[in-house]
Design an enzyme around this catalytic site. Structure first.
Site, PDB file in Angstrom:
ATOM      1  NE  ARG A 155      -3.210   0.296   3.124  1.00 56.38           N
ATOM      2  CZ  ARG A 155      -4.416   0.759   2.820  1.00 56.38           C
ATOM      3  NH1 ARG A 155      -5.215   0.051   2.056  1.00 56.38           N
ATOM      4  NH2 ARG A 155      -4.824   1.919   3.293  1.00 56.38           N
ATOM      5  NE  ARG A 164       5.952   9.035  -4.390  1.00 54.40           N
ATOM      6  CZ  ARG A 164       5.252   9.430  -3.346  1.00 54.40           C
ATOM      7  NH1 ARG A 164       5.851  10.070  -2.365  1.00 54.40           N
ATOM      8  NH2 ARG A 164       3.969   9.213  -3.317  1.00 54.40           N
ATOM      9  NE  ARG A 193      -4.883  -5.802  15.457  1.00 58.29           N
ATOM     10  CZ  ARG A 193      -4.437  -6.208  16.641  1.00 58.29           C
ATOM     11  NH1 ARG A 193      -4.811  -7.374  17.145  1.00 58.29           N
ATOM     12  NH2 ARG A 193      -3.623  -5.428  17.331  1.00 58.29           N
ATOM     13  NE  ARG A 200      -3.005   5.719  12.296  1.00 53.26           N
ATOM     14  CZ  ARG A 200      -3.319   5.263  11.085  1.00 53.26           C
ATOM     15  NH1 ARG A 200      -2.554   5.522  10.049  1.00 53.26           N
ATOM     16  NH2 ARG A 200      -4.414   4.555  10.892  1.00 53.26           N
ATOM     17  CD  GLU A 218      -5.252   5.207  14.719  1.00 57.87           C
ATOM     18  OE1 GLU A 218      -5.230   6.423  14.390  1.00 57.87           O
ATOM     19  OE2 GLU A 218      -5.189   4.290  13.902  1.00 57.87           O
ATOM     20  CE1 TYR A 243      -6.440  -0.879   5.393  1.00 56.85           C
ATOM     21  CE2 TYR A 243      -4.605  -2.409   5.196  1.00 56.85           C
ATOM     22  CZ  TYR A 243      -5.110  -1.211   5.633  1.00 56.85           C
ATOM     23  OH  TYR A 243      -4.289  -0.337   6.296  1.00 56.85           O
ATOM     24  CG  ASP A 301      -7.414   2.897   0.532  1.00 53.67           C
ATOM     25  OD1 ASP A 301      -7.265   2.677   1.742  1.00 53.67           O
ATOM     26  OD2 ASP A 301      -6.490   2.829  -0.300  1.00 53.67           O
TER      27      ASP A 301
HETATM   28  N1  UDP Z   1       3.268   0.803   7.902  1.00 52.73           N
HETATM   29  C1  UDP Z   1       4.478   0.729   8.537  1.00 52.73           C
HETATM   30  N2  UDP Z   1       5.011   1.854   9.106  1.00 52.73           N
HETATM   31  C2  UDP Z   1       4.365   3.047   9.064  1.00 52.73           C
HETATM   32  C3  UDP Z   1       3.145   3.130   8.382  1.00 52.73           C
HETATM   33  C4  UDP Z   1       2.603   1.982   7.826  1.00 52.73           C
HETATM   34  O1  UDP Z   1       5.068  -0.330   8.615  1.00 52.73           O
HETATM   35  O2  UDP Z   1       4.902   4.015   9.608  1.00 52.73           O
HETATM   36  C5  UDP Z   1       2.721  -0.437   7.320  1.00 52.73           C
HETATM   37  C6  UDP Z   1       1.868  -1.200   8.313  1.00 52.73           C
HETATM   38  O3  UDP Z   1       2.045  -2.575   8.080  1.00 52.73           O
HETATM   39  C7  UDP Z   1       0.474  -0.792   7.925  1.00 52.73           C
HETATM   40  C8  UDP Z   1       0.596  -0.694   6.422  1.00 52.73           C
HETATM   41  O4  UDP Z   1       1.895  -0.177   6.218  1.00 52.73           O
HETATM   42  O5  UDP Z   1      -0.488  -1.751   8.317  1.00 52.73           O
HETATM   43  C9  UDP Z   1      -0.444   0.173   5.761  1.00 52.73           C
HETATM   44  O6  UDP Z   1      -0.393   1.461   6.302  1.00 52.73           O
HETATM   45  P1  UDP Z   1      -1.519   2.554   6.015  1.00 52.73           P
HETATM   46  O7  UDP Z   1      -1.005   3.855   6.451  1.00 52.73           O
HETATM   47  O8  UDP Z   1      -1.980   2.392   4.618  1.00 52.73           O
HETATM   48  O9  UDP Z   1      -2.659   2.070   7.031  1.00 52.73           O
HETATM   49  P2  UDP Z   1      -4.037   2.739   7.461  1.00 52.73           P
HETATM   50  O10 UDP Z   1      -3.904   4.217   7.312  1.00 52.73           O
HETATM   51  O11 UDP Z   1      -5.074   2.099   6.598  1.00 52.73           O
HETATM   52  O12 UDP Z   1      -4.182   2.341   8.889  1.00 52.73           O
END
Ligand code: UDP
Length: 366
Positions: free
Chosen positions: A169, A173, A246, A277, A303, A351, A353
């Site tokens: 996801r 870059r 979850r 976060r 969170e 999952y 968006d």
């Molecule tokens: N992820 C990570 N470190 C980060 C942010 C995301 O390892 O700092 C990984 C983690 O496995 C997460 C996945 O990337 O479940 C997808 O993150 P995303 O931000 O897309 O999750 P959401 O915002 O849907 O909770």
């Protein structure tokens, strides 16, 4: 008698309700919560639109979906650029030249590629799980500091037991670009998501605080067809067993200071910090109220991720092998329910968006 009973007033429910109503159908939307908008619900506190069920940043490559949502709200120019905090070291996300520079001191894309090439050598076959996928994308250093702890907190599972697609996801870059998403269109609806969904549901009958599953037989008599956006295993009374989800718990705090962390999202990527976060909601709208004045206070949300138990709100499907196989069996049952359309993150156990939910909703009823 209604043509459609729509169970759930989130995005899937609101979009199908709008479209069906506009094509002349008689529609009733119900939701067991006391508010519309499902998990994109926002609530105003001290002039700040607080994302009550977690941060939602709208982004899409689909022009039709972008034009669709713009019918119901004006979107601002917010660009998601989360920061990762690993034991006090701050890194840019997604993984880009700023991240590589901070991690290894490299300056050019060529130097960064060389570092990653060297580190990914340890993966000698097609990645089979999240850990192998992550190392082959960005190398072990970044995996250890920015992925492993965060992912294990978020999913409560070892990275070796999680599917590779979750980490795909995130973009990788070799440019200096902190935009988290590879999307042509991105923004936050001005005035909040609740307002957006309210506009979608304008003129449509909505009944809040009504639990479909508790009075299923009665509700089924009310309409020709049902659109069900709740959890698919709950619909079948968990007859094949529980799908795993979850859940997320938020600790919200109103602080009498103008700026807590200087960014909308800071991820805590070490294993020890108990939250995943912290969101500082005012930055989704640049710290201003609707009149353009600077907001003096701030609201933050810590969170915490946890395993779902009956009675909790499900947020994320756990798309590992075991659950995907069980979902398939529920899907077979669902396909036999000719009167019911299952949709959305919970109805399809995907999952998704927000933009994918909207695209799917438009597809299903058109
Ligand atoms: N992820 C990570 N470190 C980060 C942010 C995301 O390892 O700092 C990984 C983690 O496995 C997460 C996945 O990337 O479940 C997808 O993150 P995303 O931000 O897309 O999750 P959401 O915002 O849907 O909770």
């Amino acid at each position: 008698m209604y043509d459609y009973l729509i169970v759930g007033a989130g995005l899937f429910g609101a979009v199908t309700a709008r479209e069906l109503t506009d094509s002349g159908k008689k529609v009733l939307v119900i939701d067991r919560r006391d508010h519309i908008a499902g998990n994109v619900y926002t609530e105003k506190t001290e002039g700040i639109n607080v994302h009550k069920y977690g941060a939602h940043i709208f982004h899409t490559n689909d022009r039709a979906v972008w034009e669709y949502v713009n019918r119901f709200a004006v979107f601002n120019r917010f660009t998601n650029s989360p920061v990762a905090n690993y034991k006090g070291e701050l890194y840019s996300l997604p993984f880009n030249m700023y991240t590589f520079n901070r991690m290894w001191g490299v300056v050019t894309p060529e130097e960064a590629r060389a570092k990653i090439e060297e580190q990914k050598k340890e993966i000698t076959h097609e990645p089979e799980n999240l850990e192998e996928q992550a190392i082959s994308l960005v190398g072990r250093d970044i995996y250890e500091k920015l992925i492993k702890g965060y992912t294990e907190k978020q999913w409560g599972r070892d990275c070796k037991e999680l599917p590779a697609f979750i980490i795909k996801r995130l973009p990788v870059r070799f440019t200096y670009d902190n935009n988290y998403f590879n999307a042509l269109y991105q923004g936050i609806p001005v005035g909040g998501y609740t307002k957006l969904v309210e506009n979608m549901l304008s003129g449509i009958e909505v009944e809040l605080g009504s639990d479909y599953l508790e009075n299923k037989a009665q509700y089924d008599k009310k309409a020709e067809k049902i659109i069900y956006t709740g959890a698919i295993d709950a619909f079948f009374d968990y007859s094949l067993g529980n799908l795993e989800y979850r859940s997320v718990r938020f600790e919200n705090e109103l602080l009498d200071i103008p700026n807590y962390q200087g960014n909308a999202a800071v991820n805590y990527t070490d294993r020890e910090t108990p939250w995943t976060r912290i969101i500082e909601h005012k930055w989704f709208e640049f710290g201003k109220d609707e009149q353009g004045n600077d907001l003096q206070k701030t609201v933050i949300s810590r969170e915490y991720s946890s395993e779902w138990h009956p009675g909790d709100e499900p947020y994320y499907p756990v798309n590992d092998e075991k659950n995907s196989a069980l979902y398939k069996r529920y899907k077979e049952l669902a396909d036999k329910e000719k009167k019911v359309i299952f949709g959305g993150r919970l109805g399809e156990y995907k999952y998704y968006d927000m933009d994918q939910v909207i695209a799917k909703a438009l597809e299903v009823i058109n």
